[in-house]
Design a protein around this motif. Sequence first.
Motif, short mmCIF file in Angstrom:
data_model
loop_
_atom_site.label_atom_id
_atom_site.label_comp_id
_atom_site.label_asym_id
_atom_site.label_seq_id
_atom_site.Cartn_x
_atom_site.Cartn_y
_atom_site.Cartn_z
N ASN A 147 4.77 -4.25 4.12
CA ASN A 147 3.75 -5.16 3.58
C ASN A 147 3.45 -4.90 2.11
O ASN A 147 2.42 -5.34 1.58
N LEU A 148 4.35 -4.18 1.42
CA LEU A 148 4.11 -3.79 0.03
C LEU A 148 5.11 -4.45 -0.91
O LEU A 148 6.32 -4.45 -0.65
N VAL A 149 4.59 -5.02 -2.00
CA VAL A 149 5.40 -5.56 -3.08
C VAL A 149 5.01 -4.84 -4.36
O VAL A 149 3.82 -4.68 -4.66
N VAL A 150 6.01 -4.40 -5.13
CA VAL A 150 5.75 -3.76 -6.43
C VAL A 150 6.41 -4.61 -7.51
O VAL A 150 7.60 -4.93 -7.43
N LEU A 151 5.64 -4.98 -8.52
CA LEU A 151 6.15 -5.73 -9.66
C LEU A 151 6.34 -4.80 -10.85
O LEU A 151 5.50 -3.94 -11.11
N ARG B 118 20.16 -3.63 -3.21
CA ARG B 118 19.83 -4.79 -4.05
C ARG B 118 19.07 -5.86 -3.28
O ARG B 118 18.38 -6.69 -3.88
N GLU B 119 19.16 -5.84 -1.95
CA GLU B 119 18.44 -6.82 -1.14
C GLU B 119 16.92 -6.63 -1.22
O GLU B 119 16.17 -7.49 -0.77
N ARG B 120 16.51 -5.51 -1.78
CA ARG B 120 15.08 -5.23 -1.92
C ARG B 120 14.55 -5.64 -3.30
O ARG B 120 13.40 -5.31 -3.64
N GLU C 130 -1.27 4.30 -1.32
CA GLU C 130 -0.76 4.37 0.06
C GLU C 130 -1.88 4.14 1.06
O GLU C 130 -1.68 3.48 2.10
N THR C 131 -3.07 4.66 0.78
CA THR C 131 -4.20 4.43 1.68
C THR C 131 -4.51 2.95 1.80
O THR C 131 -4.75 2.43 2.90
N ILE C 132 -4.47 2.24 0.67
CA ILE C 132 -4.72 0.80 0.69
C ILE C 132 -3.64 0.08 1.49
O ILE C 132 -3.93 -0.77 2.34
N VAL C 133 -2.38 0.42 1.24
CA VAL C 133 -1.26 -0.25 1.92
C VAL C 133 -1.33 0.00 3.42
O VAL C 133 -1.11 -0.91 4.24
N ARG C 134 -1.63 1.23 3.80
CA ARG C 134 -1.67 1.59 5.22
C ARG C 134 -2.80 0.87 5.95
O ARG C 134 -2.65 0.46 7.10
N ARG C 135 -3.93 0.68 5.29
CA ARG C 135 -5.10 0.10 5.95
C ARG C 135 -5.22 -1.41 5.75
O ARG C 135 -6.01 -2.05 6.46
N ALA C 136 -4.47 -1.98 4.84
CA ALA C 136 -4.61 -3.40 4.54
C ALA C 136 -4.18 -4.25 5.72
O ALA C 136 -3.18 -3.96 6.38
N PRO C 137 -4.91 -5.32 6.01
CA PRO C 137 -4.54 -6.20 7.12
C PRO C 137 -3.37 -7.13 6.80
O PRO C 137 -2.80 -7.74 7.70
N GLY C 138 -3.00 -7.22 5.53
CA GLY C 138 -1.92 -8.13 5.14
C GLY C 138 -1.07 -7.53 4.03
O GLY C 138 -0.83 -6.32 3.97
N ILE D 133 6.77 2.45 -5.85
CA ILE D 133 8.09 1.99 -5.44
C ILE D 133 8.64 2.75 -4.24
O ILE D 133 9.17 2.14 -3.30
N PRO D 134 8.53 4.10 -4.18
CA PRO D 134 9.04 4.78 -2.98
C PRO D 134 8.37 4.34 -1.68
O PRO D 134 8.99 4.39 -0.61
N LEU D 135 7.14 3.87 -1.78
CA LEU D 135 6.43 3.44 -0.58
C LEU D 135 6.99 2.15 0.00
O LEU D 135 6.73 1.84 1.18
N THR D 136 7.73 1.39 -0.80
CA THR D 136 8.31 0.14 -0.27
C THR D 136 9.33 0.40 0.82
O THR D 136 9.66 -0.49 1.61
#
Length: 356
Positions: A202-206, A76-78, A167-175, A194-197
Amino acid sequence: MSYALPHVERITPYPVTEAALDRSIVKLDQNESPYPPSERVIQLLANMGEHVMRQYPDAAASQLRETIAAHYGLSRERIVIGNGSSELITALFRTFIDQQRTAVMPYPTFALYQVAAEAANAAIHFVPTHDDFTVDTEALLNTDASVIALVNPNAPTGRLLSRDEIETIVRRAPGLVCIDEAYMDFAGEEHSAIPLTLEYDNLVVLRTFSKAYALSGARIGYAISSPAIIRAFEKTKTTYNVSSISLALTVQAMQDQSHMLGIVTAIRTVRDRFITSLRKIGFQVIPSQTNFILCTPPARQGCPDAPQLVHLLADNGIAIRYFNVPRLQDKVRISIGTEEQMSILLNLLHTFYPNI
């Protein structure tokens, strides 16, 4: 005179639609569910005691967070709960973006992001999508923005990026990367980030309960991310931001997955039939993985263009959406309703666009 701050004076408000008092109107303009929520939700609402109005709600939204966490196999902390995902969009800019940290998004996309950025006096930049409205991921990554935000599937286009592309975007993103999955229930959980979080901090899913769960009026959304990012969200969201009623109803909705999936199946079926029928009339339809479609009316002499079509349908008791902004001015967005509602719409469209 206005006493508002200069940056507030410059804001163009997000366009909202007034609630239809006439229940006979076919509302296909706000991507709401045409089907009712779970019977468990309806029964709980009917039997609620007076204490839900008299007492403050659980500020930590403990039961709902536990329910969501159990569903996705997370702690739940996530998870943080918002007054709709809209509150979390505004919190995104208050918490992680300012004039020194730029956010970047594809264009066109959900207009609330620009309004939220302007309200927070935060910097936001838009990268055009390709001619077919697919997202130019390389262009987004080449901006060096502090935050990349994506609505996936995108609104108002309905286009979807795969989990591998995300995932490619998340892995390469500077922020930070924020993926708004308001319509993901209609695309399928196999595409969700969601599994990638659990792998990338550096990933947020709404997500939201407004669409597939038929709870637009409850105003409940949530973010899933690393515990550190969730703690930051909790510092900037409003205290007691969601009501006891909404929290309780959403727990019931989340626990009735079969009902939600039934709504999704029905909307997908109606959507695909409707797209086929539209194309026979001559509409150009962008492929959609959502509960709406973006389409261009046929350009025939004597037939209505997009803004004229919106007014004609309104005169006949049907509401659809028009965006008077670049690249969308020749298009309309149509939410998917019931089979009966879409048949009513199609019958009218046949009269406006007779076959040559």
